[in-house]
Design an enzyme around this catalytic site. Structure first.
Site, mmCIF file in Angstrom:
data_model
loop_
_atom_site.group_PDB
_atom_site.id
_atom_site.type_symbol
_atom_site.label_atom_id
_atom_site.label_comp_id
_atom_site.label_asym_id
_atom_site.label_seq_id
_atom_site.Cartn_x
_atom_site.Cartn_y
_atom_site.Cartn_z
ATOM 1 C CE1 TYR A 70 -111.939 76.559 -20.754
ATOM 2 C CE2 TYR A 70 -110.530 78.468 -21.368
ATOM 3 C CZ TYR A 70 -111.753 77.999 -20.879
ATOM 4 O OH TYR A 70 -112.844 78.857 -20.196
ATOM 5 C CE LYS A 84 -110.581 76.871 -14.534
ATOM 6 N NZ LYS A 84 -111.921 77.185 -14.705
HETATM 7 C C1 LIG Z 1 -106.778 74.774 -18.807
HETATM 8 C C2 LIG Z 1 -107.339 76.127 -18.694
HETATM 9 N N1 LIG Z 1 -106.701 77.328 -18.838
HETATM 10 C C3 LIG Z 1 -107.197 78.369 -18.959
HETATM 11 C C4 LIG Z 1 -108.467 78.541 -18.561
HETATM 12 C C5 LIG Z 1 -108.920 80.081 -18.152
HETATM 13 O O1 LIG Z 1 -109.004 80.444 -17.138
HETATM 14 P P1 LIG Z 1 -110.183 81.604 -16.450
HETATM 15 O O2 LIG Z 1 -111.268 80.890 -16.293
HETATM 16 O O3 LIG Z 1 -109.313 81.797 -15.145
HETATM 17 O O4 LIG Z 1 -109.842 82.624 -17.079
HETATM 18 C C6 LIG Z 1 -109.232 77.519 -18.201
HETATM 19 C C7 LIG Z 1 -110.507 77.675 -17.584
HETATM 20 O O5 LIG Z 1 -111.396 76.699 -17.405
HETATM 21 C C8 LIG Z 1 -108.771 76.333 -18.301
HETATM 22 O O6 LIG Z 1 -109.316 74.999 -18.043
#
Ligand SMILES: Cc1ncc(COP(=O)(O)O)c(C=O)c1O
Length: 412
Positions: free
Chosen positions: A137, A233
């Site tokens: 990510y 998500k």
């Molecule tokens: C695989 C993954 N990990 C972590 C995150 C970060 O999470 P957050 O947007 O809740 O801070 C995302 C966000 O898209 C993600 O897709």
């Protein structure tokens, strides 16, 4: 763990012991974390599809609520377990006990997935070697790359699906950071093999389990030290909240992470926590439907004249299919594909949909898509024309009609 000082503790415990102890760090307040008072059902004897529904509920009793309440208190009568609203909250405890019943270990909720990721990275001592997927990510990659540029971490980027490369690079590392399937390339790491190898070398293992959810894979049961979620998500599931979590079976690590949350202040709001717990209740049925839709759409996209390449581990022809099938309980509901005609055509497709929403993020009940390279932080390894489609739970024929017309419009 073998690090530059030759220390051979496990990374989990050496991270936990890396600076002041949890007790020393607990500057204010009598206790570390509120233990929670949820129903004493033996969740471990229940299937995960039941636990998403039943875990984290209040103790049964006359006129007791069926659901946890939204605990809006900033302070609590003393003496007591919680002390202050930055240290604990009964709504957090309800969600934490539900997530830990699915992932194993003990869970802490954070204000976002990124807050959870930053909490883990904050435990690493200066100069620690971290091995991570080069296709992870973009937000995670940015934080790690900034830490490397600042000289606080040494980052070794690997193709997380290349087991030999991972096994080579983890030698001498403190932490292996796994995202699988990766966002947005949908590569699948050989979790059982690389987690076991890391453990045998005393390398700590953290797994971002956002794409798979604990219903499809449970890294702690395979030996991981930490499981991280963007609860934003699938677990919350309705694109209406930002939240994160860390689960760990290591008590010392839990205490340090609890301390980071307490003193760093990256605490979740009680309403956001409550709505995430409410979303979790339907995770199993949402995943079932979204995965069935995703497989059908991936098959149809594979033969669409406007599509060059489809990445979805559920496709029998996908490079990661056999591996995913060997240990995952499903393939998730994100598909990535390259649109013929380059980035302009991909942008045109995303702008031409009527039902599928042109927006970032994933894991909600509604289908979303976007060309990932509209974000400057996206990895240069990701094709410019790659579209990531988060498949929701709508009727699959309605989805296909819309996707098909948008893709045809992109070629005009
Ligand atoms: C695989 C993954 N990990 C972590 C995150 C970060 O999470 P957050 O947007 O809740 O801070 C995302 C966000 O898209 C993600 O897709």
């Amino acid at each position: 763990m073998s690090n530059s000082t030759g220390n051979s503790q496990s990374a989990g415990s050496s991270i936990a012991a890396g600076s002041e102890s949890a007790a020393e760090g607990n500057h204010e307040g009598a206790t570390t974390t509120y233990a929670g008072k949820s129903a004493a059902v033996d969740q471990l004897n229940l299937a995960p599809a039941t636990r998403v529904v039943s875990a984290g509920r209040p103790i049964k009793g006359e006129d007791a609520g069926v659901n946890a309440g939204i605990d809006l208190n900033s302070t609590f009568h003393a003496p007591g377990e919680i002390g202050y609203g930055r240290y604990g909250n009964s709504t957090w405890s309800a969600l934490e006990s539900a997530i830990q019943s699915l992932e194993g270990g003990k869970t802490l909720v954070f204000s976002s997935g990124m807050a959870a990721i930053s909490a883990v990275l904050s435990l690493l001592p200066k100069g620690a070697v971290i091995v991570a997927s080069k296709n992870g990510y973009a937000g995670t990659m940015s934080v790690m790359q900034r830490a490397q540029a600042a000289g606080t971490l040494e980052l070794r980027l690997v193709d997380i699906s290349n087991t030999e490369e991972v096994l080579q690079e983890i030698k001498g590392a403190m932490l292996l950071w796994i995202e699988s399937p990766t966002n947005p390339a949908l590569e699948v790491a050989d979790l059982p093999t690389i987690i076991a190898a890391a453990k045998s070398l005393n390398v700590g293992v953290a797994v971002d389990n956002t794409f798979a959810t604990p219903l499809l894979q449970q890294p702690i049961a395979m030996g991981a030290d930490m499981v991280i979620h963007s609860l934003t998500k699938y677990i919350s599931g309705h694109s209406d909240v930002i939240l994160g979590s860390i689960s760990t079976p290591d008590e010392a690590l839990y205490a340090r992470l609890s301390d980071v949350r307490k003193l760093g202040g990256a605490i979740p709001g009680p309403f956001e926590t409550w709505i995430t717990l409410r979303g979790l209740r339907t995770l199993s049925v949402r995943m079932e439907r979204a995965q069935a839709n995703a497989l059908e759409l991936a098959l149809r996209l594979s033969t669409h004249p406007a599509v060059e390449k489809v990445r979805y581990p559920g496709l029998p022809t996908d490079a990661h299919h056999d591996r995913a099938k060997s240990f995952m309980k499903g393939f998730g509901a994100v598909i990535s594909f390259d649109v013929k005609g380059g980035p302009e055509a991909a942008d045109k497709a995303c702008a031409s949909s009527e039902l599928v929403t042109f927006a970032t993020s994933l894991g909600g009940v509604e289908s979303l898509w976007e060309r990932r390279h509209r974000w400057s932080a996206e990895s240069p390894l990701i094709p410019a024309q790659l579209v990531r489609l988060s498949v929701g739970i709508e009727d699959v024929e309605d989805l296909w009609r819309d996707i098909d017309q948008a893709l045809r419009a992109s070629q005009a």
